[in-house]
Design a protein around this motif. Structure first.
Motif, PDB file in Angstrom:
ATOM      1  N   ILE A 268      42.745 -10.751  23.357  1.00 54.07           N
ATOM      2  CA  ILE A 268      43.283 -11.785  22.473  1.00 54.07           C
ATOM      3  C   ILE A 268      42.272 -12.852  22.042  1.00 54.07           C
ATOM      4  N   PRO A 269      41.277 -13.228  22.845  1.00 57.68           N
ATOM      5  CA  PRO A 269      40.327 -14.228  22.332  1.00 57.68           C
ATOM      6  C   PRO A 269      39.584 -13.765  21.075  1.00 57.68           C
ATOM      7  N   TYR A 270      39.386 -12.476  20.918  1.00 57.61           N
ATOM      8  CA  TYR A 270      38.690 -11.950  19.736  1.00 57.61           C
ATOM      9  C   TYR A 270      39.577 -11.984  18.498  1.00 57.61           C
ATOM     10  N   ALA A 271      40.883 -11.966  18.724  1.00 60.06           N
ATOM     11  CA  ALA A 271      41.835 -11.911  17.619  1.00 60.06           C
ATOM     12  C   ALA A 271      42.373 -13.278  17.224  1.00 60.06           C
ATOM     13  N   MET A 272      42.456 -14.205  18.170  1.00 62.37           N
ATOM     14  CA  MET A 272      43.213 -15.439  17.977  1.00 62.37           C
ATOM     15  C   MET A 272      42.831 -16.184  16.713  1.00 62.37           C
ATOM     16  N   HIS A 273      41.552 -16.401  16.481  1.00 66.34           N
ATOM     17  CA  HIS A 273      41.111 -17.185  15.325  1.00 66.34           C
ATOM     18  C   HIS A 273      40.337 -16.342  14.311  1.00 66.34           C
ATOM     19  N   TYR A 274      40.374 -15.033  14.470  1.00 63.81           N
ATOM     20  CA  TYR A 274      39.679 -14.174  13.497  1.00 63.81           C
ATOM     21  C   TYR A 274      40.189 -14.427  12.076  1.00 63.81           C
ATOM     22  N   PRO A 275      41.500 -14.523  11.832  1.00 62.28           N
ATOM     23  CA  PRO A 275      41.961 -14.808  10.459  1.00 62.28           C
ATOM     24  C   PRO A 275      41.440 -16.144   9.924  1.00 62.28           C
ATOM     25  N   LEU A 276      41.350 -17.151  10.795  1.00 67.36           N
ATOM     26  CA  LEU A 276      40.809 -18.442  10.359  1.00 67.36           C
ATOM     27  C   LEU A 276      39.372 -18.288   9.887  1.00 67.36           C
ATOM     28  N   PHE A 277      38.554 -17.607  10.677  1.00 63.42           N
ATOM     29  CA  PHE A 277      37.153 -17.446  10.301  1.00 63.42           C
ATOM     30  C   PHE A 277      36.993 -16.501   9.111  1.00 63.42           C
ATOM     31  N   PHE A 278      37.916 -15.566   8.965  1.00 60.16           N
ATOM     32  CA  PHE A 278      37.867 -14.698   7.783  1.00 60.16           C
ATOM     33  C   PHE A 278      38.164 -15.524   6.527  1.00 60.16           C
ATOM     34  N   ASP A 279      39.109 -16.459   6.618  1.00 63.37           N
ATOM     35  CA  ASP A 279      39.372 -17.352   5.492  1.00 63.37           C
ATOM     36  C   ASP A 279      38.149 -18.218   5.183  1.00 63.37           C
ATOM     37  N   LEU A 280      37.457 -18.649   6.221  1.00 62.44           N
ATOM     38  CA  LEU A 280      36.234 -19.425   6.014  1.00 62.44           C
ATOM     39  C   LEU A 280      35.195 -18.586   5.287  1.00 62.44           C
ATOM     40  N   TYR A 281      35.063 -17.333   5.690  1.00 60.56           N
ATOM     41  CA  TYR A 281      34.138 -16.407   5.029  1.00 60.56           C
ATOM     42  C   TYR A 281      34.480 -16.276   3.548  1.00 60.56           C
ATOM     43  N   LYS A 282      35.752 -16.147   3.224  1.00 61.92           N
ATOM     44  CA  LYS A 282      36.158 -16.044   1.823  1.00 61.92           C
ATOM     45  C   LYS A 282      35.855 -17.340   1.076  1.00 61.92           C
ATOM     46  N   SER A 283      36.079 -18.476   1.736  1.00 60.39           N
ATOM     47  CA  SER A 283      35.807 -19.750   1.081  1.00 60.39           C
ATOM     48  C   SER A 283      34.316 -19.970   0.864  1.00 60.39           C
ATOM     49  N   CYS A 284      33.500 -19.301   1.666  1.00 60.44           N
ATOM     50  CA  CYS A 284      32.040 -19.360   1.498  1.00 60.44           C
ATOM     51  C   CYS A 284      31.549 -18.302   0.522  1.00 60.44           C
TER      52      CYS A 284
END
Length: 326
Positions: A268-284
């Motif tokens: 779960i630690p690998y999954a918990m904030h993966y969507p958040l960081f994926f959104d950051l990647y898209k915003s970048c």
């Protein structure tokens, strides 16, 4: 599990969290049924160590600080082994150095897993024999993954650390393999698919972790007895596996391999904030260097999970706009 009140050090033994930080990542966990390894020839070792130097040169172009990881090969180091246990109706978990036989014996009482890890997150970790002999895609992934952990020193929680490292490590490996092996190579395509699969996997894992946690709280309150709790647990795992059926990771481990609580605690630690960081990647603007630099800057500015997430969301709203990334 970090964030949203789902997983915190208060809900797991401190010893588990400390050990997990320094012992092993589940993404670099190897099959406990591995066959006896064959010897690594000097030429094989040289080729892999030369590849490490190429990877580190690529990391420098992404703005990563240099690390001392994987600069040497340890012929005598095979794997980093440990036994993980969790309660069958809670996510309370702990680790020790029990043997594989002892770990399996405890499986009658707890949810257990015997972990044989190829690498650890820590400065100066060598290339183990199992890592030296693993598939090329996995080797590349592990080096990027563990080296980005070194960029994350000071991050407030395990889940932020692993979720960010999971995405940024995969993105870096994807770009490296495109440059070195070509965009039509099998190894590059594997990383392209892995990144998208990981997003779907993360959302599924988060949903079922929450469902299981609610179930375990009902058992704790006495609303369900142990037999009812175990029955409902089995149903939830079956539903999760059904949703995960089409997720086939080549490099990491997907939710269809999570079969008990200790494996969920690991994953779960690998999954918990993966969507958040994926959104950051898209915003970048899907720029890997900007994304990595943004994450590293967030680590430097935030000492609590709440502040980190709040600032990450603000950065996403601003389109990854800050000074210092290019």
């Amino acid at each position: 599990k970090e964030g949203g009140g789902m997983f915190s050090p208060k809900r797991a033994l401190v010893v588990f969290l400390v050990v997990l930080f320094v012992v092993a990542c589940r993404t670099v966990s190897v099959d406990s049924e591995r066959t006896t390894p064959v010897a690594v020839t000097p030429e094989e070792a040289r080729i892999r160590l030369d590849l490490v130097q190429e990877i580190k040169a690529f990391e420098a172009k992404l703005g990563w600080k240099p690390t001392d990881n994987f600069r040497e090969y340890s012929e005598t180091l095979e794997t980093y082994n440990s036994c993980g246990r969790a309660e069958t109706l809670s996510f309370m978990a702990w680790w020790d150095t029990s043997t594989k036989e002892e770990c399996e014996e405890d499986g009658r009482i707890y949810d257990t897993t015997y972990s044989e890890a190829e690498a650890i997150a820590g400065s100066g970790t060598p290339v183990s024999r199992s890592l030296m002999q693993t598939e090329l895609s996995r080797f590349i992934y592990v080096v990027f993954h563990e080296d980005f952990h070194e960029q994350m020193r000071g991050v407030p929680t395990l889940a932020l650390n692993e979720s960010a490292t999971q995405l940024v490590g995969l993105l870096a490996a994807r770009e490296f393999t495109r440059e070195r092996y070509g965009k039509d190579s099998d190894i590059h395509r594997a990383f392209v698919e892995e990144i998208e699969f990981a997003l779907k996997d993360a959302n599924i894992e988060k949903h079922y972790y929450q469902e299981l946690e609610r179930l375990y709280e009902r058992v704790s309150r006495g609303e369900l007895d142990r037999a009812q709790g175990l029955k409902e647990k089995a149903i939830l795992f079956e539903k999760m596996h059904s949703e995960c059926e089409d997720i086939r990771f080549v490099i990491a481990v997907s939710c269809n391999r999570i079969t008990n609580n200790i494996l969920f605690v690991l994953s779960i630690p690998y999954a918990m904030h993966y969507p958040l960081f994926f959104d950051l990647y898209k915003s970048c603007a899907l720029n890997v260097k900007r994304t990595g630099v943004a994450v590293m800057r967030l680590v430097g500015e935030n000492q609590t999970e709440e502040k980190f997430i709040s600032h990450a969301e603000e950065l996403i709203r601003k389109g990854c706009a800050f000074h210092g990334a290019s």
